[in-house]
Design a protein around this motif. Structure first.
Motif, PDB file in Angstrom:
ATOM      1  N   LEU A   1      38.348  32.574  38.304  1.00 13.69           N
ATOM      2  CA  LEU A   1      37.689  33.443  37.329  1.00 13.69           C
ATOM      3  C   LEU A   1      38.725  33.907  36.318  1.00 13.69           C
ATOM      4  O   LEU A   1      39.769  34.443  36.698  1.00 13.69           O
ATOM      5  N   LEU A   2      38.442  33.687  35.042  1.00 18.74           N
ATOM      6  CA  LEU A   2      39.294  34.155  33.955  1.00 18.74           C
ATOM      7  C   LEU A   2      38.410  34.887  32.950  1.00 18.74           C
ATOM      8  O   LEU A   2      37.472  34.302  32.405  1.00 18.74           O
ATOM      9  N   VAL A   3      38.701  36.162  32.736  1.00 20.25           N
ATOM     10  CA  VAL A   3      37.946  36.949  31.774  1.00 20.25           C
ATOM     11  C   VAL A   3      38.933  37.531  30.769  1.00 20.25           C
ATOM     12  O   VAL A   3      39.918  38.154  31.157  1.00 20.25           O
ATOM     13  N   LYS A   4      38.655  37.307  29.492  1.00 21.01           N
ATOM     14  CA  LYS A   4      39.476  37.899  28.439  1.00 21.01           C
ATOM     15  C   LYS A   4      38.860  39.231  28.027  1.00 21.01           C
ATOM     16  O   LYS A   4      37.655  39.318  27.761  1.00 21.01           O
ATOM     17  N   TRP A   5      39.718  40.242  28.016  1.00 19.59           N
ATOM     18  CA  TRP A   5      39.328  41.600  27.620  1.00 19.59           C
ATOM     19  C   TRP A   5      40.258  42.078  26.506  1.00 19.59           C
ATOM     20  O   TRP A   5      41.402  41.608  26.400  1.00 19.59           O
ATOM     21  N   ASP A   6      39.791  43.055  25.743  1.00 19.32           N
ATOM     22  CA  ASP A   6      40.669  43.670  24.748  1.00 19.32           C
ATOM     23  C   ASP A   6      41.872  44.321  25.422  1.00 19.32           C
ATOM     24  O   ASP A   6      42.996  44.254  24.918  1.00 19.32           O
ATOM     25  N   ASN A   7      41.616  44.968  26.574  1.00 23.40           N
ATOM     26  CA  ASN A   7      42.673  45.657  27.321  1.00 23.40           C
ATOM     27  C   ASN A   7      42.191  45.877  28.755  1.00 23.40           C
ATOM     28  O   ASN A   7      41.013  45.652  29.060  1.00 23.40           O
TER      29      ASN A   7
END
Length: 98
Positions: free
Chosen positions: A52-58
């Motif tokens: 699982l790879l999730v890109k978030w702002d922070n």
């Protein structure tokens, strides 16, 4: 931007059901403030394992936003029974390469 990373070990023989549940769960995370994208990749050499790879702002967008949201409770109900053991989440910053 940060990347949330988790190795998901799905109970033996439940991968198809997990994939179906993840497809139902994706809209719950996609509407969160700070969410950028999600990828769930099956392992090429280990059945019932996923990355699982999730890109978030922070980090706060995930930890203090999504994890405290009503949508997270639905996410948990859809997905958490598939895991054995429960995954550990890590956060990674930008690439060291430009």
């Amino acid at each position: 931007m940060i990347i949330e990373h988790a190795l998901l070990q799905v109970k033996t023989g439940q991968s198809d059901q997990f994939v179906a549940a993840m497809n139902k769960a994706k809209p719950l995370i996609a509407v969160q403030p700070g969410f950028q994208s999600i990828a769930v990749r099956p392992a090429g050499d280990r059945p019932d394992h996923f990355l699982l790879l999730v890109k978030w702002d922070n980090i706060e967008s995930h930890r203090d936003g999504f994890r405290k949201s009503p949508e997270y409770q639905e996410w948990r109900a859809l997905l958490h029974d598939f895991y054995d053991p429960m995954p550990t989440v890590s956060y990674f910053g930008p690439s060291i390469f430009s």
